[in-house]
Write a protein that holds these residues in place. Structure first.
Motif, mmCIF file in Angstrom:
data_model
loop_
_atom_site.group_PDB
_atom_site.id
_atom_site.type_symbol
_atom_site.label_atom_id
_atom_site.label_comp_id
_atom_site.label_asym_id
_atom_site.label_seq_id
_atom_site.Cartn_x
_atom_site.Cartn_y
_atom_site.Cartn_z
ATOM 1 N N GLU A 215 -11.361 -16.593 6.211
ATOM 2 C CA GLU A 215 -10.318 -15.596 5.978
ATOM 3 C C GLU A 215 -10.894 -14.193 6.057
ATOM 4 N N VAL A 216 -9.999 -13.233 6.215
ATOM 5 C CA VAL A 216 -10.352 -11.820 6.119
ATOM 6 C C VAL A 216 -9.469 -11.213 5.029
ATOM 7 N N ALA A 217 -9.930 -10.106 4.478
ATOM 8 C CA ALA A 217 -9.198 -9.456 3.386
ATOM 9 C C ALA A 217 -8.811 -8.039 3.773
ATOM 10 N N LEU A 218 -7.605 -7.645 3.403
ATOM 11 C CA LEU A 218 -7.173 -6.252 3.495
ATOM 12 C C LEU A 218 -7.468 -5.642 2.130
ATOM 13 N N VAL A 219 -8.258 -4.577 2.125
ATOM 14 C CA VAL A 219 -8.729 -3.982 0.878
ATOM 15 C C VAL A 219 -8.316 -2.516 0.809
ATOM 16 N N ALA A 220 -7.735 -2.123 -0.322
ATOM 17 C CA ALA A 220 -7.440 -0.711 -0.581
ATOM 18 C C ALA A 220 -8.668 -0.123 -1.272
ATOM 19 N N SER A 221 -9.078 1.060 -0.829
ATOM 20 C CA SER A 221 -10.265 1.711 -1.380
ATOM 21 C C SER A 221 -9.864 3.051 -1.982
ATOM 22 N N TYR A 222 -10.122 3.187 -3.274
ATOM 23 C CA TYR A 222 -9.762 4.406 -3.994
ATOM 24 C C TYR A 222 -11.049 5.163 -4.321
ATOM 25 N N LEU A 223 -11.324 6.189 -3.535
ATOM 26 C CA LEU A 223 -12.574 6.931 -3.669
ATOM 27 C C LEU A 223 -12.682 7.624 -5.018
ATOM 28 N N GLY A 224 -13.849 7.496 -5.635
ATOM 29 C CA GLY A 224 -14.127 8.169 -6.898
ATOM 30 C C GLY A 224 -13.483 7.570 -8.128
ATOM 31 N N GLU A 225 -12.762 6.449 -7.992
ATOM 32 C CA GLU A 225 -12.069 5.856 -9.137
ATOM 33 C C GLU A 225 -12.822 4.699 -9.783
ATOM 34 N N GLY A 226 -13.977 4.336 -9.213
ATOM 35 C CA GLY A 226 -14.745 3.226 -9.767
ATOM 36 C C GLY A 226 -15.799 3.703 -10.748
ATOM 37 N N ALA A 227 -16.625 2.777 -11.191
ATOM 38 C CA ALA A 227 -17.724 3.103 -12.110
ATOM 39 C C ALA A 227 -18.640 4.137 -11.479
ATOM 40 N N ARG A 228 -19.073 5.088 -12.263
ATOM 41 C CA ARG A 228 -19.958 6.174 -11.817
ATOM 42 C C ARG A 228 -19.419 6.905 -10.582
ATOM 43 N N ARG A 229 -18.094 7.056 -10.553
ATOM 44 C CA ARG A 229 -17.383 7.794 -9.495
ATOM 45 C C ARG A 229 -17.539 7.169 -8.109
ATOM 46 N N ARG A 230 -17.852 5.899 -8.092
ATOM 47 C CA ARG A 230 -17.910 5.170 -6.825
ATOM 48 C C ARG A 230 -16.495 4.735 -6.448
ATOM 49 N N PRO A 231 -16.309 4.235 -5.240
ATOM 50 C CA PRO A 231 -14.973 3.754 -4.876
ATOM 51 C C PRO A 231 -14.586 2.524 -5.698
ATOM 52 N N ARG A 232 -13.302 2.380 -5.930
ATOM 53 C CA ARG A 232 -12.752 1.170 -6.537
ATOM 54 C C ARG A 232 -12.038 0.417 -5.419
ATOM 55 N N HIS A 233 -12.388 -0.848 -5.242
ATOM 56 C CA HIS A 233 -11.786 -1.660 -4.189
ATOM 57 C C HIS A 233 -10.827 -2.667 -4.793
ATOM 58 N N GLU A 234 -9.707 -2.832 -4.135
ATOM 59 C CA GLU A 234 -8.691 -3.781 -4.585
ATOM 60 C C GLU A 234 -8.221 -4.592 -3.384
ATOM 61 N N VAL A 235 -8.415 -5.915 -3.439
ATOM 62 C CA VAL A 235 -7.943 -6.782 -2.358
ATOM 63 C C VAL A 235 -6.420 -6.827 -2.424
ATOM 64 N N VAL A 236 -5.793 -6.404 -1.340
ATOM 65 C CA VAL A 236 -4.336 -6.363 -1.265
ATOM 66 C C VAL A 236 -3.801 -7.734 -0.844
ATOM 67 N N ARG A 237 -4.472 -8.340 0.147
ATOM 68 C CA ARG A 237 -4.042 -9.647 0.656
ATOM 69 C C ARG A 237 -5.158 -10.236 1.484
ATOM 70 N N THR A 238 -5.185 -11.557 1.573
ATOM 71 C CA THR A 238 -6.121 -12.236 2.465
ATOM 72 C C THR A 238 -5.328 -12.939 3.560
ATOM 73 N N TYR A 239 -5.996 -13.151 4.695
ATOM 74 C CA TYR A 239 -5.363 -13.739 5.870
ATOM 75 C C TYR A 239 -6.255 -14.876 6.384
ATOM 76 N N ALA A 240 -5.711 -16.076 6.461
ATOM 77 C CA ALA A 240 -6.485 -17.233 6.884
ATOM 78 C C ALA A 240 -6.712 -17.234 8.390
ATOM 79 N N LEU A 241 -7.924 -17.590 8.777
ATOM 80 C CA LEU A 241 -8.241 -17.784 10.187
ATOM 81 C C LEU A 241 -7.777 -19.189 10.581
ATOM 82 N N ALA A 242 -7.584 -19.411 11.868
ATOM 83 C CA ALA A 242 -7.144 -20.726 12.346
ATOM 84 C C ALA A 242 -8.246 -21.750 12.129
#
Length: 186
Positions: A159-186
């Protein structure tokens, strides 16, 4: 508008194996390590995806994924961007059972993002897993040599994942990543 990327996310046991290899060596680093929970192989990046494009993007990524078959991969070796003598990024390499398939998957994901109305990063696809970032260029040749000795466990990419990245919102001002959805490969 949201910054998003499409990625292959390694399974937990693969991340743990690489983390175990690196853990005893982390203290010697003069650079900032990437958070292990954010390790991924980026296939496509869009700096801004309009909200109105999300439904279309979802459909197009689902189609792109189901047109590609599952393949084996493992983390092995390493390198640096732009090169080990003056690196800004330290990365781990990949061994892929179907490199042409991975390239085609990345191209399909980029095309899906573009067709949905997102402005896609146009850099050449170079599959890797980012391990660390350097504030200023430095020589990381010894780290690249160390990574060349690493051969991680093989896994099946399904599978592959669609990820939203929120710059500066994670720990120590790093990006915070949130998996929005995954998509299965054939």
């Amino acid at each position: 508008m949201t910054r998003m990327f499409v990625a292959v996310v390694p399974p937990e046991e693969v991340v743990e194996d690489l983390e175990s290899f690196l853990s005893a060596r982390r203290e010697a680093a003069t650079f900032r390590w990437s958070a292990t929970e954010q390790w991924h192989v980026t296939l496509a990046v869009a700096e801004s995806v309009p909200d109105r494009a999300l439904d279309g993007l979802d459909e197009l990524l689902a189609l792109a994924a189901e047109r590609r078959t599952s393949f084996g991969m493992r983390i092995a070796g390493g390198g640096a961007f732009p090169h080990p003598d003056a690196a800004r990024v330290l990365w781990s390499g990949l061994e892929v059972d179907d490199e042409v398939g991975l390239d085609a998957l990345a191209a399909s994901c980029r095309a899906a993002m573009s067709r949905a109305g997102a402005r896609v990063d146009g850099q050449r696809f170079h599959p890797h897993l980012t391990l660390g970032r350097l504030g200023r260029p430095a020589n990381v040749t010894s780290w690249v040599r160390l990574l060349d000795a690493y051969d991680g466990p093989r896994w099946q990419v399904g599978e592959v994942a669609l990820v939203a990245s929120y710059l500066g919102e994670g720990a120590r001002r790093r990006p915070r990543h949130e998996v929005v959805r995954t998509y299965a490969l054939a």
